[in-house]
Motif scaffolding. Structure first.
Motif, PDB file in Angstrom:
ATOM      1  N   GLU A 145       9.963   7.682  -4.569  1.00 22.98           N
ATOM      2  CA  GLU A 145      10.574   8.690  -5.290  1.00 22.98           C
ATOM      3  C   GLU A 145      10.506   9.834  -4.509  1.00 22.98           C
ATOM      4  O   GLU A 145      11.290  10.852  -5.132  1.00 22.98           O
ATOM      5  CB  GLU A 145       9.846   8.876  -6.609  1.00 22.98           C
ATOM      6  CG  GLU A 145      10.045   7.745  -7.654  1.00 22.98           C
ATOM      7  CD  GLU A 145      11.826   7.039  -7.762  1.00 22.98           C
ATOM      8  OE1 GLU A 145      12.545   8.164  -8.341  1.00 22.98           O
ATOM      9  OE2 GLU A 145      11.685   5.987  -7.585  1.00 22.98           O
ATOM     10  N   ARG A 146       9.956   9.778  -3.398  1.00 22.15           N
ATOM     11  CA  ARG A 146       9.832  11.293  -2.229  1.00 22.15           C
ATOM     12  C   ARG A 146       9.331  10.388  -1.032  1.00 22.15           C
ATOM     13  O   ARG A 146       9.365   9.613  -0.525  1.00 22.15           O
ATOM     14  CB  ARG A 146       8.527  12.411  -2.861  1.00 22.15           C
ATOM     15  CG  ARG A 146       7.399  11.597  -3.117  1.00 22.15           C
ATOM     16  CD  ARG A 146       6.310  12.121  -3.300  1.00 22.15           C
ATOM     17  NE  ARG A 146       5.043  11.452  -2.994  1.00 22.15           N
ATOM     18  CZ  ARG A 146       4.513  11.361  -1.707  1.00 22.15           C
ATOM     19  NH1 ARG A 146       4.974  11.772  -0.905  1.00 22.15           N
ATOM     20  NH2 ARG A 146       2.925  10.748  -1.531  1.00 22.15           N
ATOM     21  N   VAL A 147       9.882  12.161  -0.088  1.00 21.89           N
ATOM     22  CA  VAL A 147       9.639  11.541   1.544  1.00 21.89           C
ATOM     23  C   VAL A 147       8.038  11.631   1.730  1.00 21.89           C
ATOM     24  O   VAL A 147       7.467  12.509   0.804  1.00 21.89           O
ATOM     25  CB  VAL A 147      10.357  12.454   2.539  1.00 21.89           C
ATOM     26  CG1 VAL A 147      10.354  12.262   4.061  1.00 21.89           C
ATOM     27  CG2 VAL A 147      11.800  12.408   2.198  1.00 21.89           C
ATOM     28  N   GLN A 202       5.888   4.831  10.747  1.00 23.05           N
ATOM     29  CA  GLN A 202       6.083   4.010  10.278  1.00 23.05           C
ATOM     30  C   GLN A 202       5.923   4.023   8.595  1.00 23.05           C
ATOM     31  O   GLN A 202       6.577   3.363   7.769  1.00 23.05           O
ATOM     32  CB  GLN A 202       4.472   3.469  10.344  1.00 23.05           C
ATOM     33  CG  GLN A 202       3.586   2.332   9.891  1.00 23.05           C
ATOM     34  CD  GLN A 202       5.022   1.293  10.554  1.00 23.05           C
ATOM     35  OE1 GLN A 202       5.269   0.999  11.545  1.00 23.05           O
ATOM     36  NE2 GLN A 202       5.653   0.658   9.148  1.00 23.05           N
ATOM     37  N   ILE A 203       5.474   5.250   8.477  1.00 16.14           N
ATOM     38  CA  ILE A 203       5.732   5.372   5.971  1.00 16.14           C
ATOM     39  C   ILE A 203       6.883   5.755   6.278  1.00 16.14           C
ATOM     40  O   ILE A 203       7.875   4.999   5.131  1.00 16.14           O
ATOM     41  CB  ILE A 203       4.663   6.766   6.687  1.00 16.14           C
ATOM     42  CG1 ILE A 203       3.268   6.466   6.363  1.00 16.14           C
ATOM     43  CG2 ILE A 203       5.266   7.248   4.650  1.00 16.14           C
ATOM     44  CD1 ILE A 203       2.760   7.389   6.406  1.00 16.14           C
ATOM     45  N   LYS A 204       8.064   6.572   7.084  1.00 10.67           N
ATOM     46  CA  LYS A 204       8.980   6.631   6.973  1.00 10.67           C
ATOM     47  C   LYS A 204       9.871   5.232   7.377  1.00 10.67           C
ATOM     48  O   LYS A 204      10.585   4.924   6.022  1.00 10.67           O
ATOM     49  CB  LYS A 204       9.405   7.821   7.640  1.00 10.67           C
ATOM     50  CG  LYS A 204       9.385   9.455   7.780  1.00 10.67           C
ATOM     51  CD  LYS A 204      10.183  10.088   8.785  1.00 10.67           C
ATOM     52  CE  LYS A 204       9.367  10.761   8.469  1.00 10.67           C
ATOM     53  NZ  LYS A 204      10.005  12.356   9.711  1.00 10.67           N
ATOM     54  N   HIS A 205       9.469   4.426   7.806  1.00 12.42           N
ATOM     55  CA  HIS A 205      10.286   3.123   7.589  1.00 12.42           C
ATOM     56  C   HIS A 205       9.994   2.315   6.668  1.00 12.42           C
ATOM     57  O   HIS A 205      10.996   1.927   6.539  1.00 12.42           O
ATOM     58  CB  HIS A 205      10.058   2.740   9.445  1.00 12.42           C
ATOM     59  CG  HIS A 205      10.444   1.264   9.108  1.00 12.42           C
ATOM     60  ND1 HIS A 205      11.914   0.493   9.492  1.00 12.42           N
ATOM     61  CD2 HIS A 205       9.813   0.634   8.984  1.00 12.42           C
ATOM     62  CE1 HIS A 205      11.694  -0.243  10.169  1.00 12.42           C
ATOM     63  NE2 HIS A 205      10.991  -0.901   9.527  1.00 12.42           N
ATOM     64  N   ASP A 206       8.665   2.139   6.551  1.00  8.39           N
ATOM     65  CA  ASP A 206       8.091   1.338   5.501  1.00  8.39           C
ATOM     66  C   ASP A 206       8.995   1.603   4.083  1.00  8.39           C
ATOM     67  O   ASP A 206       8.648   0.525   3.533  1.00  8.39           O
ATOM     68  CB  ASP A 206       6.729   0.861   5.415  1.00  8.39           C
ATOM     69  CG  ASP A 206       6.417   0.050   6.586  1.00  8.39           C
ATOM     70  OD1 ASP A 206       7.537  -0.583   7.406  1.00  8.39           O
ATOM     71  OD2 ASP A 206       4.791   0.066   6.898  1.00  8.39           O
ATOM     72  N   SER A 207       8.504   2.921   4.062  1.00  9.22           N
ATOM     73  CA  SER A 207       8.633   3.503   2.268  1.00  9.22           C
ATOM     74  C   SER A 207      11.038   3.134   1.972  1.00  9.22           C
ATOM     75  O   SER A 207      11.295   2.852   1.177  1.00  9.22           O
ATOM     76  CB  SER A 207       8.809   4.509   2.243  1.00  9.22           C
ATOM     77  OG  SER A 207       9.386   5.749   3.672  1.00  9.22           O
ATOM     78  N   LYS A 208      11.354   2.554   3.548  1.00 10.99           N
ATOM     79  CA  LYS A 208      13.070   2.542   3.068  1.00 10.99           C
ATOM     80  C   LYS A 208      13.393   1.012   2.979  1.00 10.99           C
ATOM     81  O   LYS A 208      14.208   0.764   2.842  1.00 10.99           O
ATOM     82  CB  LYS A 208      13.802   3.384   4.138  1.00 10.99           C
ATOM     83  CG  LYS A 208      13.991   4.833   5.050  1.00 10.99           C
ATOM     84  CD  LYS A 208      15.195   5.413   5.246  1.00 10.99           C
ATOM     85  CE  LYS A 208      14.474   6.465   5.488  1.00 10.99           C
ATOM     86  NZ  LYS A 208      15.115   7.499   6.823  1.00 10.99           N
ATOM     87  N   VAL A 209      11.902   0.196   3.209  1.00  7.80           N
ATOM     88  CA  VAL A 209      12.353  -1.589   3.657  1.00  7.80           C
ATOM     89  C   VAL A 209      12.959  -1.391   1.583  1.00  7.80           C
ATOM     90  O   VAL A 209      12.231  -1.094   0.968  1.00  7.80           O
ATOM     91  CB  VAL A 209      11.634  -2.272   4.470  1.00  7.80           C
ATOM     92  CG1 VAL A 209      11.789  -3.326   3.837  1.00  7.80           C
ATOM     93  CG2 VAL A 209      11.283  -1.331   5.449  1.00  7.80           C
ATOM     94  N   GLU A 257       1.135  -1.249  -0.280  1.00 10.86           N
ATOM     95  CA  GLU A 257      -0.172  -0.151   0.208  1.00 10.86           C
ATOM     96  C   GLU A 257       0.665   1.780   0.056  1.00 10.86           C
ATOM     97  O   GLU A 257       0.465   2.192  -0.802  1.00 10.86           O
ATOM     98  CB  GLU A 257      -0.868  -0.207   0.973  1.00 10.86           C
ATOM     99  CG  GLU A 257      -1.696   0.934   0.914  1.00 10.86           C
ATOM    100  CD  GLU A 257      -3.166   1.214   2.708  1.00 10.86           C
ATOM    101  OE1 GLU A 257      -4.347   1.161   2.082  1.00 10.86           O
ATOM    102  OE2 GLU A 257      -2.708   1.551   3.528  1.00 10.86           O
ATOM    103  N   ILE A 258       2.140   1.254   0.356  1.00 11.35           N
ATOM    104  CA  ILE A 258       3.155   2.297   0.873  1.00 11.35           C
ATOM    105  C   ILE A 258       3.455   2.467  -0.546  1.00 11.35           C
ATOM    106  O   ILE A 258       3.498   3.661  -1.323  1.00 11.35           O
ATOM    107  CB  ILE A 258       3.508   2.617   1.711  1.00 11.35           C
ATOM    108  CG1 ILE A 258       3.450   2.527   3.335  1.00 11.35           C
ATOM    109  CG2 ILE A 258       4.766   3.284   1.702  1.00 11.35           C
ATOM    110  CD1 ILE A 258       3.856   2.743   4.346  1.00 11.35           C
ATOM    111  N   ASN A 259       3.911   1.846  -0.967  1.00 12.16           N
ATOM    112  CA  ASN A 259       4.507   1.635  -2.342  1.00 12.16           C
ATOM    113  C   ASN A 259       3.432   2.357  -3.297  1.00 12.16           C
ATOM    114  O   ASN A 259       3.725   2.953  -4.489  1.00 12.16           O
ATOM    115  CB  ASN A 259       5.736   0.531  -2.471  1.00 12.16           C
ATOM    116  CG  ASN A 259       6.504  -0.377  -1.727  1.00 12.16           C
ATOM    117  OD1 ASN A 259       6.988   1.314  -2.436  1.00 12.16           O
ATOM    118  ND2 ASN A 259       6.671  -0.874  -1.926  1.00 12.16           N
TER     119      ASN A 259
END
Length: 176
Positions: free
Chosen positions: A53-55, A169-176, A45-47
């Motif tokens: 491509e963005r924060v 959570q968004i910051k963590h998951d988007s880096k995975v 969902e986050i992807n």
């Protein structure tokens, strides 16, 4: 009221707000470890809605239905604050056939609602974010969802805690 007392009040407020936020994050991580299928849905969902491509920002919260549902299910199930601050009855009340006299101190037990199988179903103690998603795929928040208590005196840090948790959570998951 003096400066020392005021400092202690602010310390209590910040400590209480921070502690419950971090405890919620710990429980969320634990649930994700035990439910990799839920973790994958959140990641996908986050992807889909944020990308890589963005924060991420707080405006993204509106489009992350499944993440919000998983956070709410964590708050419902984990018993972060099973009891809330004492309250006082402002008038005589009848509750389930019992009379509660005016000026009686009441200690709200949030778990009695958050873990009630008549409200949440026979699988009340199972981690299931779908219980917060409607048939049409939208986030639904039942009136019985009360992890911050109810009424005029809910948790002062409710908005801060919810926003901080989603942001982390968004910051963590988007880096995975």
């Amino acid at each position: 009221m003096d400066e020392r007392n005021l400092k202690m009040i602010f310390f209590d407020l910040f400590a209480a707000g921070s502690e419950t936020t971090f405890t919620t994050i710990y429980w969320f991580v634990l649930y994700m470890l035990h439910h990799p299928d839920v973790q994958k849905k959140i990641f996908d969902e986050i992807n889909e809605h944020v990308g890589t491509e963005r924060v991420p920002n707080m405006q993204d919260k509106q489009s992350l239905t499944y993440l919000n549902a998983a956070i709410m299910e964590t708050q419902r199930l984990a018993s972060i604050a099973p009891n809330f601050l004492p309250r006082t009855c402002h008038s005589d009340m009848q509750v389930r056939g019992y009379t509660i006299p005016k000026d009686t101190f009441i200690l709200p037990c949030l778990d009695s609602v958050l873990h009630d199988s008549q409200i949440w179903g026979h699988d009340v103690m199972a981690f299931n974010p779908e219980r917060f998603i409607s048939q049409d795929g939208k986030l639904q928040i039942p009136k019985e969802f009360i992890p911050f208590s109810v009424g005029n005196r809910t948790c002062l840090w409710r908005e801060y805690g919810q926003n901080e948790f989603v942001s982390l959570q968004i910051k963590h998951d988007s880096k995975v």
